[in-house]
Write an enzyme that holds these catalytic residues in place. Structure first.
Site, short mmCIF file in Angstrom:
data_model
loop_
_atom_site.label_atom_id
_atom_site.label_comp_id
_atom_site.label_asym_id
_atom_site.label_seq_id
_atom_site.Cartn_x
_atom_site.Cartn_y
_atom_site.Cartn_z
N ASP A 12 0.83 -1.21 0.00
CA ASP A 12 0.00 0.00 0.00
C ASP A 12 0.86 1.26 0.00
O ASP A 12 1.98 1.27 0.52
CB ASP A 12 -0.92 -0.04 1.24
CG ASP A 12 -2.09 0.90 1.11
OD1 ASP A 12 -2.37 1.37 -0.03
OD2 ASP A 12 -2.74 1.19 2.13
N ASN A 60 -11.01 -2.24 -5.42
CA ASN A 60 -10.22 -1.26 -6.17
C ASN A 60 -10.89 -0.90 -7.51
O ASN A 60 -10.53 0.11 -8.12
CB ASN A 60 -8.78 -1.75 -6.41
CG ASN A 60 -7.92 -1.72 -5.16
OD1 ASN A 60 -7.02 -2.54 -5.00
ND2 ASN A 60 -8.19 -0.78 -4.25
#
Ligand code: IPE
Ligand code: IPE
Ligand code: MG
Length: 234
Positions: A12, A60
């Site tokens: 991330d 996502n």
């Protein structure tokens, strides 16, 4: 030193890494892809046997079409060229996640690299792409229900080992979970496999995560006291 058998990474912070430099988020993804290649080679070199990485979550797809398209094209490029070193080192590449609604060309590139590496024996790189941990549990439950309905399995035989075989890949439990970028959550990553995993959170943004920091993580893991619910004996 005890090296974790199965390491999982929530990669991330690519977007923030780029934004901090006044660049498009895509620039961070490109840099992150280079980090993934470096870190996976290094992890296997250190003795890790299975490495699971969160490349793209089902959620996502909520991002802009521009960002999603960029990532999908980047994945194709990576599978076609970048992963050559891993292939040469005898690493088997597998995928976890749903096929729908991935593009045909992405699925094709995934199939090709899985096929080309299917007999490799030196380690497993599990790329979680269009992956959700809750989705995985739902998909496993559906497959189990179907197999019960068609008398392939009996309800009495369902245990942890059998359940694991219904997941996207029959992998060993996760020993160590790393999340970069300072967020203290697992989002929707490998919820079933995460039981008793050691967690390591670092504020480093994924493109900056390097071998030196990976060594630090391994040191920290080595000092952890894993008990699996029992009491430590002297
Ligand atoms: C992780 O980085 C990569 C993917 C989720 C595809 P992010 O894109 O989430 O980066 P941040 O968290 O916005 O900085
Ligand atoms: C998790 O990161 C998914 C990947 C790293 C691919 P996100 O950036 O999507 O997670 P949240 O939204 O911060 O929880
Ligand atoms: Mg993020």
């Amino acid at each position: 030193m005890i090296v974790p058998n199965h390491v999982a990474i929530i990669m991330d912070g690519n977007g923030r890494w780029a934004t901090k430099r006044g660049k498009e988020r895509s620039f961070g993804h490109l840099e992150g892809s280079k980090t993934l290649e470096k870190i996976s080679l290094y992890a296997f070199k250190k003795g890790v046997k299975v490495l699971s990485v969160y490349a793209f979550s089902c959620d996502n797809f909520k991002r802009s079409k521009e960002e999603v398209d960029y990532l999908m094209n980047l994945f194709i490029k990576m599978f076609k060229t970048k992963m050559k070193k891993l292939k040469d080192k005898g690493i088997k590449i597998v995928f976890s996640g749903r096929k729908e609604p991935l593009r045909e060309d992405v699925l094709k590139a995934m199939d090709k690299i899985s096929f080309d590496t299917k007999n490799n024996q030196n380690g497993i790189l599990n790329i979680c792409l269009n992956y959700g941990g809750q989705e995985e549990l739902i998909d496993a439950s559906i497959k189990i229900a179907n197999d019960i309905n068609t008398n392939k399995i009996d309800i009495e035989n369902i245990d942890k080992e059998l359940f694991n075989k219904y997941l996207y890949n029959d992998l060993p439990v996760i020993d160590l979970l790393i999340r970069t970028s300072g967020e203290l959550r697992v989002s929707d990553f490998m919820l079933y496999q995460m039981a008793y995993a050691e967690f390591y959170f670092t504020s480093t943004l994924f493109p900056d995560f390097n071998e030196e920091e990976f060594d630090k993580v391994l040191d920290a893991y080595d000092k952890r006291d894993r008990r699996f619910g029992s009491i430590k004996e002297n």
